[in-house]
Design an enzyme around this catalytic site. Structure first.
Site, PDB file in Angstrom:
ATOM      1  CD  GLU A 182     -34.514   9.247  14.657  1.00 50.27           C
ATOM      2  OE1 GLU A 182     -34.188  10.436  14.713  1.00 50.27           O
ATOM      3  OE2 GLU A 182     -34.524   8.616  13.589  1.00 50.27           O
ATOM      4  CD  GLU A 376     -39.010   8.296  12.660  1.00 50.33           C
ATOM      5  OE1 GLU A 376     -38.111   8.697  11.903  1.00 50.33           O
ATOM      6  OE2 GLU A 376     -39.227   8.796  13.787  1.00 50.33           O
TER       7      GLU A 376
HETATM    8  C1  BGP Z   1     -36.031  11.142  12.133  1.00 57.11           C
HETATM    9  C2  BGP Z   1     -37.101  11.747  13.001  1.00 57.11           C
HETATM   10  C3  BGP Z   1     -38.340  12.131  12.330  1.00 57.11           C
HETATM   11  C4  BGP Z   1     -38.205  12.458  10.848  1.00 57.11           C
HETATM   12  C5  BGP Z   1     -37.170  11.620  10.126  1.00 57.11           C
HETATM   13  C6  BGP Z   1     -36.869  12.119   8.729  1.00 57.11           C
HETATM   14  O1  BGP Z   1     -34.840  11.609  12.620  1.00 57.11           O
HETATM   15  O2  BGP Z   1     -37.441  10.854  14.052  1.00 57.11           O
HETATM   16  O3  BGP Z   1     -38.854  13.200  13.104  1.00 57.11           O
HETATM   17  O4  BGP Z   1     -38.065  13.808  10.645  1.00 57.11           O
HETATM   18  O5  BGP Z   1     -35.994  11.537  10.818  1.00 57.11           O
HETATM   19  O6  BGP Z   1     -35.853  13.073   8.797  1.00 57.11           O
HETATM   20  P1  BGP Z   1     -36.032  14.446   8.013  1.00 57.11           P
HETATM   21  O7  BGP Z   1     -37.383  14.960   8.386  1.00 57.11           O
HETATM   22  O8  BGP Z   1     -34.920  15.299   8.467  1.00 57.11           O
HETATM   23  O9  BGP Z   1     -35.947  14.098   6.536  1.00 57.11           O
END
Ligand code: BGP
Length: 477
Positions: A182, A376
């Site tokens: 990201e 993701e």
């Molecule tokens: C993205 C990241 C992941 C993961 C996901 C979900 O930003 O790449 O690491 O964490 O978000 O977000 P969160 O865990 O804050 O719900």
């Protein structure tokens, strides 16, 4: 039965990050990274979204990433569960500070390299391909404190040494790579991606874009090294992608949404896919008084180090309008925007928009015309452990089913999609809030926001559902 045809060899699987699953934060000679100094709960969300963090550990705070879900000691058990679901691919990051504890050493830490050898060999034992994220919000704390993070050009050299070390070590075992997780998120969250905290809002732009220049050069170097060391590999960029919808048909709002989409969704991807700074950045740099220091050879490097695919995360869409009132804001989500009256939201206020994934796939493929990879996507939710030990996460199955359908539609639309590693295939530490209660997994982990729990793993209802999806290559949803 649905009508979509997912390609043969489609990379079905799940995604994680070292800092959110491993624990063992100070084991095997590992050095501290940024995630190790982020407390859990509301404190974390404020740290990530507001200026003035000092990267210090406080004795009265709880640090969930220190143990996380103890994948460091339980990886065989977890990988066996991923294999039981039939994973073709498993996305995981390599923690930079297991390999270079401070980040500026000349020689790597053999204990760290040996750990990932064991993990990769275990995955191969089950026929699972590893998709490696070289840097997933795990910047060495020493580089943050002693060098100022990515603002310092020296970090480019440290990163290149780290990337070349793991590319050489695992060149016969890993063929799917991506550089920075990201990479565009630092526009709103510089701590995670660029390793520094903004002191005053008005000082955000110059340091952020100079740091971005260093990171984009480093990404290009890693891509070039990957192509030289592992010719048959594929290395991608990784973008946080949320399509930006204009709130209404007012041309002012449409122009505002276009500008937001360009800077947040396309700036980093354009450089990493096309190898040049997009021309819309010329006006952006001028309007924000940004003067980049570009060294001899940098622009040629960007041109040579373009990626093979575009990896991206998709959770939600974003709705924007030029004149926003405070109570318009879509809460819970760091990338901002206003509430979309046509969409429901998750327990954490994230809009639920499967059509937005189809839109994202079409936009990205139309722009870049190289393979895409959804690395993701998932639903963070409160899960209920029933008396009989079952977890009936039908809401998660519904969310994932609709997003997989959207991918099927996009393939029908002509998009070249290589895989889907849904986020949080096992419960872990939430990145933005440091909570375990924000669960994403097909596998429940008995760990709670106060740090209590047995770490026992349990298969949720979605575990068996996803196993069938993979077995039928997306036919059975
Ligand atoms: C993205 C990241 C992941 C993961 C996901 C979900 O930003 O790449 O690491 O964490 O978000 O977000 P969160 O865990 O804050 O719900």
């Amino acid at each position: 039965m649905n009508t979509y045809k997912f390609p043969e060899g489609f990379l079905w699987g799940g995604a994680t990050a070292a800092n959110q699953i491993e624990g063992g934060y100070n084991e095997g000679q590992k050095g501290l990274n940024v995630a190790d100094v982020l407390p859990g709960g509301k404190a974390r969300y404020d740290i990530l979204t507001k200026p003035g963090f000092d990267f210090e550990i406080r004795p009265d705070q709880y640090y969930p990433n220190h143990e996380a879900i103890d994948f460091y000691h339980r990886y065989e058990e977890d990988i066996a569960l991923f294999a039981e679901m039939g994973f073709k691919a498993f996305r995981m990051s390599i923690a930079w500070t297991r390999i270079f504890p401070n980040g500026d050493e000349l020689e790597p830490n053999e204990e760290g390299l040996a750990f990932y050898d064991r993990v990769i060999d275990e995955l191969h034992k089950h026929g699972i391909e590893l998709v490696v994220t070289i840097s997933h919000y795990e910047m060495p704390l020493h580089l943050v404190k002693e060098y100022g993070g990515w603002r310092n050009r020296k970090v480019v050299t440290f990163f290149e040494r780290y990337a070349s070390t793991i590319l050489n070590r695992y060149k016969d075992k890993v063929k799917y790579w991506m550089t920075f997780n990201e990479i565009n998120s630092a526009l709103v969250m510089p701590i995670n991606g660029l390793g520094f905290s903004i002191e005053k809002e008005e000082d955000r732009f110059q340091p952020t874009f100079q740091a971005y220049h260093h990171q984009l050069v480093a990404s290009a170097m890693a891509v070039k090294a990957c192509h030289e060391i592992i010719p048959e590999s594929q290395i991608g960029c990784m973008i946080l992608f949320a399509p930006v919808y204009p709130f209404d048909s007012n041309p002012e709002n449409i122009l505002h949404a276009l500008k937001e989409e360009q800077i947040f969704n396309y700036f980093c991807g354009d450089v990493q896919v096309r190898g040049v700074y997009p021309s819309f950045m010329n006006r952006y740099f001028k309007e924000h008084n940004i003067q980049l220091e570009i060294e001899e050879g940098d622009l040629e490097l960007l041109k040579e180090g373009t990626v093979d695919y575009v990896g991206f995360s998709y959770y939600m869409s974003r709705t924007e309008k030029k004149e926003k009132a405070d109570d318009d804001a879509s809460e819970g989500n760091i990338i901002g925007g206003v509430r979309n009256p046509f969409l429901d939201v998750s327990d954490w206020g994230w809009e639920i928009d499967p059509v937005g994934l189809r839109i994202s796939l079409n936009k990205l493929y139309n722009r870049y015309q190289i393979p895409l990879f959804v690395v993701e996507n998932g639903l963070g939710a409160y899960d209920q452990l029933e008396e009989d030990g079952s977890i009936n996460d039908d809401y998660r199955i519904d969310y994932l089913r609709e997003h997989i359908k959207a991918m099927g539609e996009a393939i029908e639309d002509g998009v070249n999609l290589m895989g889907y590693t849904s986020w949080g295939c096992i419960d872990m530490v939430s990145m933005s809030t440091g909570e375990f209660s924000k669960r994403y997994g097909y596998i429940y982990v008995d760990k709670h926001d106060d740090g209590s729990g047995t770490l026992e793993r349990k298969k949720k209802k979605s575990f068996f559902w996803y196993k069938d999806v993979i077995k039928t290559n997306g036919e059975k949803l």
